[in-house]
Design a protein around this motif. Sequence first.
Motif, PDB file in Angstrom:
ATOM      1  N   ALA A  29       0.696  -1.361   0.015  1.00  0.00           N
ATOM      2  CA  ALA A  29      -0.247   0.081   0.012  1.00  0.00           C
ATOM      3  C   ALA A  29       0.950   1.168  -0.017  1.00  0.00           C
ATOM      4  N   ILE A  30       0.378   2.198  -0.968  1.00  0.00           N
ATOM      5  CA  ILE A  30       0.791   3.432  -0.221  1.00  0.00           C
ATOM      6  C   ILE A  30       0.339   4.622   0.152  1.00  0.00           C
ATOM      7  N   GLY A  31       0.935   5.548   1.675  1.00  0.00           N
ATOM      8  CA  GLY A  31      -0.214   6.463   1.757  1.00  0.00           C
ATOM      9  C   GLY A  31       0.613   7.429   1.644  1.00  0.00           C
ATOM     10  N   ARG A  32       0.159   8.602   1.356  1.00  0.00           N
ATOM     11  CA  ARG A  32       0.650   9.492   0.752  1.00  0.00           C
ATOM     12  C   ARG A  32       0.336  10.929   2.490  1.00  0.00           C
ATOM     13  N   VAL A  33       1.334  12.097   2.448  1.00  0.00           N
ATOM     14  CA  VAL A  33       0.873  13.339   3.190  1.00  0.00           C
ATOM     15  C   VAL A  33       1.094  14.547   2.753  1.00  0.00           C
ATOM     16  N   ARG A  34       0.344  14.977   3.074  1.00  0.00           N
ATOM     17  CA  ARG A  34       0.330  16.464   2.098  1.00  0.00           C
ATOM     18  C   ARG A  34       1.589  17.467   2.775  1.00  0.00           C
ATOM     19  N   PHE A  35       1.659  18.054   2.771  1.00  0.00           N
ATOM     20  CA  PHE A  35       2.424  19.667   3.866  1.00  0.00           C
ATOM     21  C   PHE A  35       2.560  20.576   2.770  1.00  0.00           C
ATOM     22  N   PRO A  36       1.587  21.545   2.957  1.00  0.00           N
ATOM     23  CA  PRO A  36       1.409  22.428   1.890  1.00  0.00           C
ATOM     24  C   PRO A  36       2.889  23.184   1.745  1.00  0.00           C
ATOM     25  N   GLY A  37       2.863  23.972   0.900  1.00  0.00           N
ATOM     26  CA  GLY A  37       4.129  23.733   0.341  1.00  0.00           C
ATOM     27  C   GLY A  37       5.573  22.801   0.397  1.00  0.00           C
ATOM     28  N   GLY A  38       5.478  22.188   0.535  1.00  0.00           N
ATOM     29  CA  GLY A  38       6.259  20.871   1.256  1.00  0.00           C
ATOM     30  C   GLY A  38       7.203  21.367   2.738  1.00  0.00           C
ATOM     31  N   VAL A  39       6.505  22.200   3.255  1.00  0.00           N
ATOM     32  CA  VAL A  39       7.322  22.608   3.973  1.00  0.00           C
ATOM     33  C   VAL A  39       6.964  21.528   5.366  1.00  0.00           C
ATOM     34  N   MET A  40       8.028  21.044   6.026  1.00  0.00           N
ATOM     35  CA  MET A  40       8.368  20.162   7.527  1.00  0.00           C
ATOM     36  C   MET A  40       9.073  21.049   8.361  1.00  0.00           C
ATOM     37  N   SER A  41       8.735  20.871   9.342  1.00  0.00           N
ATOM     38  CA  SER A  41       9.922  22.096  10.494  1.00  0.00           C
ATOM     39  C   SER A  41      11.020  20.047  10.390  1.00  0.00           C
ATOM     40  N   ALA A  42      12.124  20.548  11.738  1.00  0.00           N
ATOM     41  CA  ALA A  42      12.269  19.605  12.011  1.00  0.00           C
ATOM     42  C   ALA A  42      11.684  18.350  12.946  1.00  0.00           C
ATOM     43  N   THR A  43      11.429  18.772  13.662  1.00  0.00           N
ATOM     44  CA  THR A  43      10.112  17.439  14.041  1.00  0.00           C
ATOM     45  C   THR A  43       9.172  16.690  13.216  1.00  0.00           C
ATOM     46  N   GLN A  44       8.592  17.291  12.299  1.00  0.00           N
ATOM     47  CA  GLN A  44       7.974  16.924  11.459  1.00  0.00           C
ATOM     48  C   GLN A  44       8.610  16.397  10.858  1.00  0.00           C
ATOM     49  N   PHE A  45       9.555  16.612  10.322  1.00  0.00           N
ATOM     50  CA  PHE A  45      10.289  15.499   8.738  1.00  0.00           C
ATOM     51  C   PHE A  45      11.308  14.490   9.358  1.00  0.00           C
ATOM     52  N   ALA A  46      11.863  14.219  10.940  1.00  0.00           N
ATOM     53  CA  ALA A  46      11.770  12.912  11.959  1.00  0.00           C
ATOM     54  C   ALA A  46      10.497  11.970  12.225  1.00  0.00           C
ATOM     55  N   GLN A  47       9.557  12.488  12.231  1.00  0.00           N
ATOM     56  CA  GLN A  47       7.905  11.438  12.669  1.00  0.00           C
ATOM     57  C   GLN A  47       8.192  11.302  11.257  1.00  0.00           C
ATOM     58  N   PHE A  48       8.218  12.013   9.690  1.00  0.00           N
ATOM     59  CA  PHE A  48       7.710  11.742   9.118  1.00  0.00           C
ATOM     60  C   PHE A  48       8.724  10.288   8.562  1.00  0.00           C
ATOM     61  N   ALA A  49      10.119   9.879   8.915  1.00  0.00           N
ATOM     62  CA  ALA A  49      10.628   9.522   8.409  1.00  0.00           C
ATOM     63  C   ALA A  49      11.089   8.545   9.400  1.00  0.00           C
ATOM     64  N   GLN A  50      10.448   8.674  10.526  1.00  0.00           N
ATOM     65  CA  GLN A  50      10.128   7.471  11.688  1.00  0.00           C
ATOM     66  C   GLN A  50       9.411   6.311  10.607  1.00  0.00           C
ATOM     67  N   LEU A  51       8.467   7.504  10.146  1.00  0.00           N
ATOM     68  CA  LEU A  51       6.526   6.772   9.309  1.00  0.00           C
ATOM     69  C   LEU A  51       7.561   5.892   8.817  1.00  0.00           C
TER      70      LEU A  51
END
Length: 387
Positions: free
Chosen positions: A55-77
Amino acid sequence: MAAKVVLAPRPKIVGMTIPLHASTDKVACDLGLGDRSRVDGCPGALSFHHAADGAIGRVRFPGGVMSATQFAQFAQLATDFGDGDIHLTTRGNVQIRGISDEAGFSTSVLSSGFVPSIAHDKIRNIIASPLSGLEELVAELDRALLKDEELAGLSGRTLFGLDNGDGAILAQQPDFGIFMGEQPQLILGGKLTTKTLANPAEDIAQLSVQWQRARGNAWRVAEKPEFIAFDTMTFTSSDPTHIGWFDREDGTVSLGAGLPFGVLPRKVAELLCAVEKPVQVTPWHSVLVHNLDEGEAEAVAKVLAPMGLIFDAHSPKLQVTACTGLPGCAKSRSDVRRDALQLMVAGDSEGRVHFSGCERRCGHPRVEYTDYLALGDGEYEVTENRG
């Protein structure tokens, strides 16, 4: 004129439902291309596209911008639920492939706060010119979309764009957008109009409501030209300029790097997490790291360049793209990334080139490019496409 090329030995093809030389009409019919009566299959955080590799799951970050915390959380996902890599889309979104625990993925995404409104999950496709100070306008537009319940009914293919005036986002053909000229101008159905916007974010949201009420089965505004009720004008778009080293006015450095085939490998993601800086993804399969000091920027470039990230804006490797292809997509007729890499290494390409495993041409550029359409394993029909 179409040409045929063979890049690898062609084995017998099995499991195909479409003959190699079927008519265009039959192919479109068999694939369901253009059939807007079917359910929009765009993946989201709670609904998935099912591919050969899971399965493919997609998350939308408007403008493509992620804080350092958000990026770390998504990488862990990506590590916990997928193949470990982060996959970028041409809509400036991020997705994870190979998901087996769909419920666990959705629960984790929601608990991370990545989905402010479940109903609006799939419509928050907002791309913006990087390095242009448009972050607040992106946030305003996102808030305007989220507060209107009616807009939750838009197709997941709907694309919003904010262009800094160079036309690079305009070239992505957003359904609704803001072009930052002398006065903000409306982009509608992928076209620049002469309509100026007094309250850009609110005006776009209101126009989107009108579209939702009028669109019927249509997914994209361009499918109903009659909806574009404003005069349009031509504009020669520039190529995006976000690859390399950028000194910012506040004294920090932003680094932009291209990602072959839009894949951010697990090891690279781990290193970016360690840097603990904001990250931005773009519709051009690239990533920017912001708020670095000079020493940090030098260290990041030195470590990541040997890992395949492209910091040279003139690299021909940035001109070659491909869909997922085999083995990840069962609809593909070839391992298109293998074949694209072969062309990339040989340096035989001129201009933009896109490899597609089938007629869907997923992820193809929105500007002029050379189209490699797989007919079989390593065998391609080559045509010029104006985007």
